[in-house]
Design a protein around this motif. Structure first.
Motif, PDB file in Angstrom:
ATOM      1  N   GLN A  56      31.291 -49.007 -52.000  1.00  0.00           N
ATOM      2  CA  GLN A  56      30.262 -49.125 -50.968  1.00  0.00           C
ATOM      3  C   GLN A  56      29.744 -50.548 -50.823  1.00  0.00           C
ATOM      4  O   GLN A  56      28.808 -50.794 -50.059  1.00  0.00           O
ATOM      5  N   SER A  58      30.759 -53.158 -49.343  1.00  0.00           N
ATOM      6  CA  SER A  58      30.799 -53.757 -47.993  1.00  0.00           C
ATOM      7  C   SER A  58      29.614 -53.337 -47.138  1.00  0.00           C
ATOM      8  O   SER A  58      29.241 -54.045 -46.202  1.00  0.00           O
ATOM      9  N   SER A  59      28.986 -52.209 -47.469  1.00  0.00           N
ATOM     10  CA  SER A  59      27.876 -51.720 -46.650  1.00  0.00           C
ATOM     11  C   SER A  59      26.617 -52.569 -46.793  1.00  0.00           C
ATOM     12  O   SER A  59      25.714 -52.480 -45.946  1.00  0.00           O
ATOM     13  N   VAL A  60      26.510 -53.374 -47.856  1.00  0.00           N
ATOM     14  CA  VAL A  60      25.313 -54.195 -48.042  1.00  0.00           C
ATOM     15  C   VAL A  60      25.570 -55.659 -47.709  1.00  0.00           C
ATOM     16  O   VAL A  60      24.710 -56.510 -47.934  1.00  0.00           O
ATOM     17  N   THR A  62      26.016 -58.762 -45.184  1.00  0.00           N
ATOM     18  CA  THR A  62      25.669 -59.143 -43.829  1.00  0.00           C
ATOM     19  C   THR A  62      26.867 -59.799 -43.167  1.00  0.00           C
ATOM     20  O   THR A  62      27.563 -60.608 -43.781  1.00  0.00           O
ATOM     21  N   LYS A  63      27.118 -59.408 -41.933  1.00  0.00           N
ATOM     22  CA  LYS A  63      28.223 -59.989 -41.169  1.00  0.00           C
ATOM     23  C   LYS A  63      27.748 -61.161 -40.327  1.00  0.00           C
ATOM     24  O   LYS A  63      28.524 -61.810 -39.663  1.00  0.00           O
ATOM     25  N   ASP A 204      22.733 -57.360 -38.362  1.00  0.00           N
ATOM     26  CA  ASP A 204      24.109 -57.475 -37.882  1.00  0.00           C
ATOM     27  C   ASP A 204      24.258 -56.760 -36.543  1.00  0.00           C
ATOM     28  O   ASP A 204      24.745 -55.627 -36.475  1.00  0.00           O
ATOM     29  N   ASP A 206      25.601 -55.364 -33.066  1.00  0.00           N
ATOM     30  CA  ASP A 206      26.929 -54.787 -32.861  1.00  0.00           C
ATOM     31  C   ASP A 206      27.738 -55.626 -31.864  1.00  0.00           C
ATOM     32  O   ASP A 206      27.897 -55.259 -30.699  1.00  0.00           O
ATOM     33  N   PHE A 293      26.598 -54.369 -55.561  1.00  0.00           N
ATOM     34  CA  PHE A 293      26.130 -53.415 -54.558  1.00  0.00           C
ATOM     35  C   PHE A 293      24.630 -53.149 -54.741  1.00  0.00           C
ATOM     36  O   PHE A 293      23.868 -53.119 -53.777  1.00  0.00           O
ATOM     37  N   HIS A 297      20.890 -54.785 -52.079  1.00  0.00           N
ATOM     38  CA  HIS A 297      19.729 -54.171 -51.426  1.00  0.00           C
ATOM     39  C   HIS A 297      18.495 -55.054 -51.510  1.00  0.00           C
ATOM     40  O   HIS A 297      17.494 -54.783 -50.845  1.00  0.00           O
ATOM     41  N   GLN A 303      30.377 -61.752 -47.050  1.00  0.00           N
ATOM     42  CA  GLN A 303      31.748 -61.480 -47.452  1.00  0.00           C
ATOM     43  C   GLN A 303      32.271 -62.545 -48.395  1.00  0.00           C
ATOM     44  O   GLN A 303      33.053 -62.274 -49.310  1.00  0.00           O
TER      45      GLN A 303
END
Length: 799
Positions: A56, A58-60, A62-63, A204, A206, A293, A297, A303
């Protein structure tokens, strides 16, 4: 199994002549040996529990990336004001760029109307502040005109239909051409749609969803194959760069695992130790990713945090495990039992591993002190991951060695032979160390002399933070190039002036007479600055001063781009030169001079924007660089001082790392700047030097601790140095290949930043593991002689 051969063992009891760290490691090793199965089971449980959270991670992330705006600077103040009072013109503004033979044709109008309709729900929810396109400009003009004639009921629908179905060249309602020129190019082949994401859209926004809507609208309008649409802007550029880096990770990781496995097979000359080492460290990395991960938070992670952590942890973890298992094999060759060999290897090699890991952790920790938000995310992964991977090497590897014993080296060709003292590499190392011994002064001077031209290359290099120049070939980069061609670079990266307007200069949302005169005068003076192509203010919203009456009657949508309801003023200065160039920087300095002379009459204004952000970022980067270097150097110095018990060795190793870093940065600059013709990222030196203060120190620590152990055993400094070069040569060379192979796979990335990081780190590691360790370090150790171990107070206390 091959019969064990003893190479004149050192049979001193572990820890007897060692320091406090060795005594602690000995007790830990003895406990692991007694409960090795429990240790393995505990690690398996922790790894199994961590894996779901690792997936998980990648869910935290920021892009959008971490900001390069330095807190406390004028750029930070301007950015805060723009985000607060002009959110539709902040860095969260994204541009759709459509090219077609004629952007005024009916199908393009249909496309623009469809995009506006598709975003209407998000506008209603507050996720988008506004959308602006040629369609909305004509629609709103028709709405205002018809409302004056007939009242508001039903007017907007009729105006939208009029804007969609009527040829804009023959539009019955007057629309200022200056307004239209901001979204339709003079050639008529390009048009823009401005989409301003609000804070409700999250960190982030869309961007990919916006692209998908544009693609559907293009198809529905029948423009497939006729027109092209791109999404660009600072947000989109960073988003695409991170997406590219994420997509490249799979290829880079696969290449890293293959390279490391091949090196391990050559090093161990057996299948089982190579596979077990790589798998155990790879699985232990799941724990690091799970911990990251949890940290994600609370702090900003990108990345690149994961990319850097993955390859550093993989290389370092395998290096540490290799050193321990190699030392175990040597202890078995010396005639010790399996359990004695594990304890002895963990005690002595474990000390080197602890020191090396501590140096790396210090290096990563120093990045957290940077005042630039961009730097700390690169350090979190290493600061969190190194202790975990270090713990795995010091506990899991000894437990596996105890469990398997000599079966750890199964499926190989004489894996328990004395490979350190025999073979081609050992003979070569003996010859090289002999050269270092006979020509120690010449070797030392040669290395120092070669450093001079590399230092000149590094000092004379002009690096950049330009997100476009450093971006891979992405949709956003192609869109930016189109915008720059038609409207100039300043449309996406302008210089911005913002601040509260002076008292009495505005009456609500309207300029007073004195305010109009002051803003007009300032705009004229700024427009006259050499290097400025256009200045937009509330008194000249389209680059040309307007009469007083026209400024008073500006439509609210135009006025609010330059004068907020609360009296905050925004001025846009577009430069003739690319915003990250030296010429642009000179222009901004001239703009600042004009602003300081005449700006007070308008208000308390500050200067920001892309060029000023780059200047202040570079200044903060330079100042924080030396602070971090000093901190890491001091931390490494104290750590080595207390453990190795030498005043000279820590200074020697720090200077050695600095020298090899200068070489590595010089090679990277020459390769990318002069061979490939590419820009060099501005944070390459700080990242490379800070990180290599830890990673590059590993091999010198491995060598020096071996010299120290031999000296403690009664051997003179010269013979101890010569023997240590041979004893550690094979494992250090292999470890260097592992680390360089792991970090070097970053050159496979499509992002220039990772390519340069990978090149610089791999070059520095290879230099440290080969030339520096084989020639320079031995030569200088022999040159210093007995002074290598000089620490009078501690020596008297020890006696």
């Amino acid at each position: 199994m091959t019969q064990l051969v003893s190479p004149a063992p050192e049979r001193s009891k572990p820890g007897r002549s060692g320091g406090g760290l060795q005594r602690v490691l000995q007790r830990v090793a003895e406990g692991i040996v007694r409960r090795h199965k429990l240790v393995i089971v505990a690690w398996l449980v922790v790894i199994a529990a961590s894996t779901p959270f690792a997936f998980q991670l990648s869910s935290v992330l920021t892009k959008q990336g971490a900001s390069k705006v330095v807190p406390g600077t004028s750029s930070a103040d301007v950015e805060r004001l723009v985000e607060q009072d002009f959110p539709q013109r902040s860095q969260r503004e994204t541009l759709l760029v459509l090219t077609a033979p004629d952007v005024r044709e009916p199908r393009v109008r249909q496309f623009l109307a469809a995009v506006d309709a598709g975003l209407s729900e998000r506008v209603a929810r507050g996720e988008i502040d506004q959308t602006v396109s040629a369609y909305t400009i004509y629609r709103d003009a028709a709405t205002a005109y018809l409302t004056q004639l007939q009242g508001p009921d039903g007017i907007r629908t009729a105006a939208a239909d009029l804007a969609l179905r009527t040829d804009w060249a023959k539009f019955p309602v007057p629309v200022p051409p200056e307004v239209v020129s901001t979204v339709i190019s003079s050639s008529g082949g390009t048009t823009l749609v401005s989409v301003s994401f609000s804070k409700k859209a999250g960190n982030d926004p869309d961007v990919d969803g916006l692209r998908a809507l544009a693609a559907r609208s293009l198809h529905d309008a029948g423009l497939d194959g006729v027109a092209q649409v791109h999404a660009t802007g600072e947000l989109a550029l960073i988003h695409d760069t991170y997406a590219k880096a994420d997509a490249d990770n799979g290829t880079m990781e696969t290449a890293a695992y293959v390279i490391i496995l091949l090196v391990l097979l050559l090093f161990f000359r057996a299948v089982v130790p190579a596979v077990v080492t790589l798998v155990s460290i790879g699985l232990a990395m799941n724990v690091s990713q799970a911990a990251l991960f949890g940290l994600g938070h609370a702090v900003t992670l990108t990345q690149f945090t994961v990319t850097i952590m993955t390859f550093v942890m993989l290389g370092a973890g395998v290096d540490y495990s290799m050193l321990l298992s190699s030392r175990y094999r040597q202890e078995r060759l010396a005639g010790r039992s399996v359990r004695e060999a594990v304890v002895h290897a963990t005690t002595h090699a474990g000390e080197s591993v602890m020191l090396a890991g501590g140096a790396v952790a210090l290096s990563f920790g120093a990045t957290l002190l940077s005042p630039v938000d961009w730097i700390p995310p690169l350090g979190y992964g290493g600061l969190l991951g190194i202790p975990i991977i270090l713990l795995a090497a010091l506990t899991l590897t000894p437990a596996l060695l105890t469990l398997f014993g000599d079966k750890f080296f199964l499926l190989g060709r004489k894996p328990l032979a004395d490979m350190e003292s025999t073979g081609l590499l050992s003979r070569y190392l003996r010859r090289v160390s002999a050269v270092a011994s006979r020509r120690k002064i010449a070797v030392t001077l040669l290395f120092l002399l070669v450093t001079v031209p590399f230092g000149f290359v590094v000092a004379s290099n002009h690096s950049t933070a330009d997100p476009v120049a450093l971006s891979p070939d992405t949709d956003s980069k192609r869109g930016f190039e189109l915008v720059a061609k038609e409207w100039g670079h300043g449309t996406v990266f302008p210089t911005v002036i913002a601040g509260p307007i002076a008292a009495g200069a505005a009456d609500g949302t309207k300029l007073t007479d004195s305010g109009y005169q002051a803003v007009t005068d300032l705009g004229d003076r700024l427009a006259g600055v050499p290097g400025v192509s256009e200045v937009d203010t509330v008194a000249r919203p389209f680059g040309k001063a307007l009469p007083r009456a026209e400024v008073t009657d500006l439509p609210p949508d135009v006025r609010k781009d330059f004068l907020a309801d609360n009296g905050t003023l925004r001025i846009v200065v577009k430069l003739k030169d690319e915003p990250y160039s030296a010429a642009a920087s000179d222009t901004v300095k001239r703009v600042e001079t004009v602003l300081s002379d005449a700006g007070k009459a308008v208000g308390n204004l500050e200067l920001g924007g892309a060029t000023r952000v780059d200047e202040q970022y570079g200044s903060a980067l330079n100042s924080s660089f030396w602070q971090m270097v000093l901190l890491v150097s001091l931390g490494v110095f104290l750590m080595l001082l207390l453990t190795i018990r030498s005043l000279v060795i820590p200074l020697h190793l720090i200077g050695t790392i600095m020298m090899s870093n200068v070489w590595a940065i010089g090679v990277t600059v020459l390769l990318f700047r002069d061979v490939f013709g590419l820009p060099v990222i501005d944070d390459l030196p700080i990242f490379l030097i800070i990180l290599m203060m830890g990673l590059g120190m590993d091999y010198e620590i491995f060598l020096v601790t071996r010299v120290r152990d031999l000296v403690r055993g009664g051997m003179a400094n010269g013979p101890a140095t010569m023997r240590a070069v041979v004893d550690t040569g094979r494992v250090i060379t292999s470890a260097g290949l592992v680390m360089a192979g792991s970090l070097g796979t970053m050159v496979l990335s499509s992002t220039i930043m990772l390519q340069q990081y990978g090149t610089g780190l791999a070059t520095a590691v290879l230099l440290d593991a080969t030339l520096v360790r084989m020639l320079f370090v031995p030569a200088t150790l022999l040159l210093f002689g007995k002074y290598n171990w000089w620490l009078p107070k501690l020596r008297r206390a020890a006696r």
